[in-house]
Structures are given as structure tokens and as C-alpha cells.
Design a protein around this motif. Structure first.
Motif, PDB file in Angstrom:
ATOM      1  N   SER A 101       0.953  -1.405   0.349  1.00  0.00           N
ATOM      2  CA  SER A 101      -0.021   0.186  -0.141  1.00  0.00           C
ATOM      3  C   SER A 101       0.924   1.309   0.184  1.00  0.00           C
ATOM      4  CB  SER A 101      -1.149  -0.056   1.390  1.00  0.00           C
ATOM      5  OG  SER A 101      -0.056  -0.188   2.480  1.00  0.00           O
ATOM      6  N   GLY A 102       0.460   2.235  -0.748  1.00  0.00           N
ATOM      7  CA  GLY A 102       1.105   3.688  -0.777  1.00  0.00           C
ATOM      8  C   GLY A 102       0.910   3.964  -1.755  1.00  0.00           C
ATOM      9  N   CYS A 103       2.010   5.367  -1.770  1.00  0.00           N
ATOM     10  CA  CYS A 103       2.387   5.731  -3.300  1.00  0.00           C
ATOM     11  C   CYS A 103       3.424   6.593  -3.449  1.00  0.00           C
ATOM     12  CB  CYS A 103       1.197   7.497  -3.495  1.00  0.00           C
ATOM     13  SG  CYS A 103       1.550   8.438  -4.620  1.00  0.00           S
ATOM     14  N   ILE A 104       4.302   6.697  -4.173  1.00  0.00           N
ATOM     15  CA  ILE A 104       5.678   7.281  -4.639  1.00  0.00           C
ATOM     16  C   ILE A 104       5.074   8.407  -5.893  1.00  0.00           C
ATOM     17  CG2 ILE A 104       6.831   5.172  -3.776  1.00  0.00           C
ATOM     18  CD1 ILE A 104       7.306   4.037  -5.974  1.00  0.00           C
ATOM     19  N   THR A 105       6.417   9.426  -5.542  1.00  0.00           N
ATOM     20  CA  THR A 105       6.947  10.325  -6.297  1.00  0.00           C
ATOM     21  C   THR A 105       8.458  10.192  -7.012  1.00  0.00           C
ATOM     22  OG1 THR A 105       6.337  12.205  -7.579  1.00  0.00           O
ATOM     23  CG2 THR A 105       6.756  11.757  -5.030  1.00  0.00           C
ATOM     24  N   THR A 106       8.240  10.804  -7.994  1.00  0.00           N
ATOM     25  CA  THR A 106       9.788  10.073  -8.427  1.00  0.00           C
ATOM     26  C   THR A 106      10.213  11.907  -8.532  1.00  0.00           C
ATOM     27  OG1 THR A 106      11.219  10.160 -10.270  1.00  0.00           O
ATOM     28  CG2 THR A 106       9.607  10.877 -11.107  1.00  0.00           C
ATOM     29  N   THR A 107      11.464  12.035  -8.340  1.00  0.00           N
ATOM     30  CA  THR A 107      12.556  13.135  -8.460  1.00  0.00           C
ATOM     31  C   THR A 107      13.222  13.643  -9.272  1.00  0.00           C
ATOM     32  OG1 THR A 107      14.393  12.287  -6.689  1.00  0.00           O
ATOM     33  CG2 THR A 107      12.404  13.079  -5.329  1.00  0.00           C
ATOM     34  N   ALA A 108      13.434  12.466 -10.184  1.00  0.00           N
ATOM     35  CA  ALA A 108      14.222  13.057 -10.962  1.00  0.00           C
ATOM     36  C   ALA A 108      13.583  12.282 -12.550  1.00  0.00           C
ATOM     37  CB  ALA A 108      15.517  12.095 -11.353  1.00  0.00           C
ATOM     38  N   PRO A 109      12.379  12.674 -12.856  1.00  0.00           N
ATOM     39  CA  PRO A 109      12.147  11.967 -14.285  1.00  0.00           C
ATOM     40  C   PRO A 109      12.186  12.154 -15.046  1.00  0.00           C
ATOM     41  CG  PRO A 109      10.880  14.604 -13.602  1.00  0.00           C
ATOM     42  CD  PRO A 109      12.041  14.408 -12.637  1.00  0.00           C
ATOM     43  N   MET A 110      13.023  12.999 -15.575  1.00  0.00           N
ATOM     44  CA  MET A 110      13.820  13.092 -16.794  1.00  0.00           C
ATOM     45  C   MET A 110      15.223  12.130 -17.082  1.00  0.00           C
ATOM     46  SD  MET A 110      12.096  15.486 -18.237  1.00  0.00           S
ATOM     47  CE  MET A 110      12.941  15.321 -19.978  1.00  0.00           C
ATOM     48  N   LYS A 111      15.430  11.031 -15.277  1.00  0.00           N
ATOM     49  CA  LYS A 111      16.275  10.013 -15.425  1.00  0.00           C
ATOM     50  C   LYS A 111      15.684   8.699 -15.866  1.00  0.00           C
ATOM     51  CE  LYS A 111      19.916  12.430 -12.337  1.00  0.00           C
ATOM     52  NZ  LYS A 111      20.266  12.534 -11.199  1.00  0.00           N
TER      53      LYS A 111
END
Length: 344
Positions: A90-100
């Protein structure tokens, strides 16, 4: 949490790369309390892993992925919970470097904690994670193909037009039981309309010859319609019953699914639901030849219905396709792929 953002993605707060948790004996002691020369922590044995049923802990994320609660970045990451033989993410994540991120290649976003080996799946588990292209907008029928491997690695795969910014993993569920599943009786014949059409085609072929194309040289018995649903030999469909919870397992060979409901098979006695259950199953496809990937990708959803009499029906419906600009289009066409029953 600060160590999860360091340059070394899978090191914990001890700084020595060893996992932490209450499954370990205190530093300098064995599991029976005896001192250990050098004071190094001792890893639990396989028997100790089997004895532990309930567990709750955090997944170890890569440096470019952090927790997200739809309001702020950097909150709790993905959570892993086990109760008996049932494991939930369970849970949700986001990226800090989408261009990589690199499209069309398997990319690791995290892994299950090494102290929770008793929570690892016994085979590769496909999943479609609801995806948002921005932290400031909702989900627009987009999903990202996810694979949870036997080694505990959490992999994602996406194309250029669906570079994920936010991934939701709630709903990823599987059973760790190593018991033999009860076999599901798979339907081996077509419906009346499909059978009549197949018989007419076979009769025409027997009278006028095989013709040209892929079917050249192949004869068909006009009184015996072709099989449309066949189980995968190494992993046929089955069901495991854990108390009052039943989990489906296995795969079917690639097939074409129409808009109308199609009968797939029947559940065995003791595994039939008390009421009608409707869920979403995954259709898997082969990865691109030049991608270097070896995992089947979860590409489309299928509507699956489990009836109280045990009959299992699936329905294709509409196909969701993402164009070059990232817009979702709904197309009226048949779905083709390998039906996966894992996670239901």
C-alpha cells in the motif's frame, strides 16, 4: 528516511548495509542469547523466516523515488504487510528525477526489505499501477506495468508518452503459500455462435482447399471446433483457499477476447464465492524485441466475474491507448494477450 535519499539507495540507518528489524538478535548476540565474537548481527535462518507469519514494514526505495501522500513529498514510503499467507502493498510514491527515466526498459524503483524474505512472492507477479503524469492532476485512466520479482525487486516499465510522476501501489496483493493450488476446470470449447462460425469455415476449407496464407496446408475437423482457452502448462490456473479468503493463480495461453462475456472455466468445490464477485484481471504481452527485457508486461485490463455457481467469465470491452501527446483514447477493438489470474 534521510538515508533513503542518499547516494547509496539500499543502505539503512545502521550505515552497514545490513537490514534492521525485530527479526534479528541484538548486536553481539545469537538468537539463543549466546555472545558472538566480533559482535556482528546474525541473520535469521530459513526456519525462523517460516515461523514468522505477521509482518509490517517499509519498502526500501531508490534514491530518485520517495513517498507521496497527494499533499506533500517525502512522507511515508510504500508499506508491506503480511497476515498469514496474504501479503499486501500500500502507498504512493513520486519521482524526484523524471528526466532520468528510460522508457521501454525495466527500471527498479525499490525492493522488499531483506528481513522480510518470508514476504517474497514465489514467482513473478504482474501489476498495473494507476499513474499520474503530474503531482497536481488526477489519474486519467493511465497505468504503468509493474513486476514484483521473486528476489523482492519492484520493477516498472513504461513508454515515452507515459513517463510516470506518481505511482499508486495500493491493491497489489498476493499469497506466499507453497501449497498446491486446486485446479480450475478451463473451458475448452467456444460459444454457440463462435462454434457455428468455426464449423462453417472448416467445412468451406475442406471443400475448397486450404487456400493461401498462414492456414495453408492445415485441415480442420468440421465437427470439432478449435480450442480457444488453453492453460499454460508450467503454471495452469488454480485457486488457493486461506481460511475464508481464496486467491486465484496461473495463466492462460495468449488468446483474443471479444466484447461479449466469455466463459473461461469453473472454480472447484470449496472455493466458490458466496456472492457474485467482479474484479479486474491483467492481459500480458511480450516486451519489445530490442528492449532487452524478459518480463511479460501487464498491458490491458480484463473484466472478470466469479459467480456463486463457480463459473468464471471474462469480457474484453474497450482498449485504452495513449497517443504521442500523452492523451488517453478509448478504442473499440478486441483485446489480445495472455490472461493472468494472479492477485485476484
Amino acid at each position: 528516511k534521510s538515508d533513503m535519499l542518499s547516494s547509496e539507495p539500499f543502505r539503512n540507518e545502521n550505515g552497514n548495509g545490513a537490514p534492521t528489524g525485530n527479526l534479528f538478535a541484538p548486536v553481539g548476540q545469537m538468537s539463543n542469547g549466546a555472545p558472538v565474537p566480533g559482535g556482528q548481527p546474525i541473520h535469521p535462518t530459513e526456519s525462523e523466516f517460516r515461523d514468522v507469519e505477521d509482518y509490517e514494514g517499509e519498502l526500501q526505495l531508490r534514491t530518485e523515488w520517495i513517498g507521496f501522500d497527494l499533499v506533500k513529498v517525502g512522507c511515508e514510503p510504500l508499506m508491506l504487510q503480511r497476515k498469514g499467507n496474504l501479503v499486501l502493498l500500500s502507498g504512493c510514491i513520486t519521482t524526484t528525477a523524471p528526466m532520468k527515466h528510460k522508457a521501454n526498459f525495466d527500471m527498479t524503483v525499490g525492493e522488499l526489505p531483506s528481513v522480510a524474505r518470508h514476504c517474497f512472492p514465489i514467482k513473478k507477479l504482474p501489476f498495473i499501477a494507476p499513474t499520474a503524469m503530474s503531482r497536481y492532476e488526477g489519474i486519467r485512466e493511465c497505468g504503468t506495468s509493474v513486476t514484483l520479482g521473486e528476489d523482492g525487486h519492484l520493477l516498472i516499465n513504461f513508454n515515452k508518452s507515459t513517463n510516470p510522476m506518481v505511482l499508486h501501489f495500493s491493491g497489489l496483493c498476493f499469497s506466499t503459500s507453497r501449497d498446491e493450488p486446486l485446479p480450475i476446470d478451463i473451458s475448452q470449447s467456444q460459444g454457440k455462435a463462435s462454434r457455428a462460425r468455426a464449423e462453417a469455415q472448416a467445412l468451406d476449407m475442406s471443400e475448397n482447399g486450404p487456400g493461401k496464407g498462414k492456414g495453408k496446408g492445415k485441415q480442420r475437423d468440421p465437427l470439432r471446433p478449435p480450442k480457444i482457452f488453453e492453460p499454460v502448462e508450467d503454471d495452469p490456473p488454480g485457486v488457493l483457499v486461506n481460511g475464508n479468503i481464496a486467491t486465484l493463480h496461473g495463466f492462460l495461453m495468449p488468446a483474443i477476447f471479444d466484447y461479449a462475456p466469455q466463459h473461461v472455466g469453473k472454480l472447484p468445490e470449496g472455493a466458490k464465492p458466496r456472492r457474485q464477485v467482479r474484479a479486474l484481471a491483467y492481459l500480458l504481452k511480450e516486451p519489445e524485441e530490442d528492449s532487452g527485457n524478459f518480463n511479460l508486461l501487464a498491458d490491458q485490463f480484463m473484466d472478470i466475474t466469479l459467480n456463486p455457481d463457480g463459473n468464471i467469465c471474462v469480457q474484453g470491452g474497450k482498449v485504452h491507448n495513449v497517443d504521442s501527446k500523452g492523451n488517453m483514447r478509448v478504442l473499440h477493438m478486441k483485446k489480445r494477450g495472455q490472461l493472468c489470474l494472479e492477485g485476484i
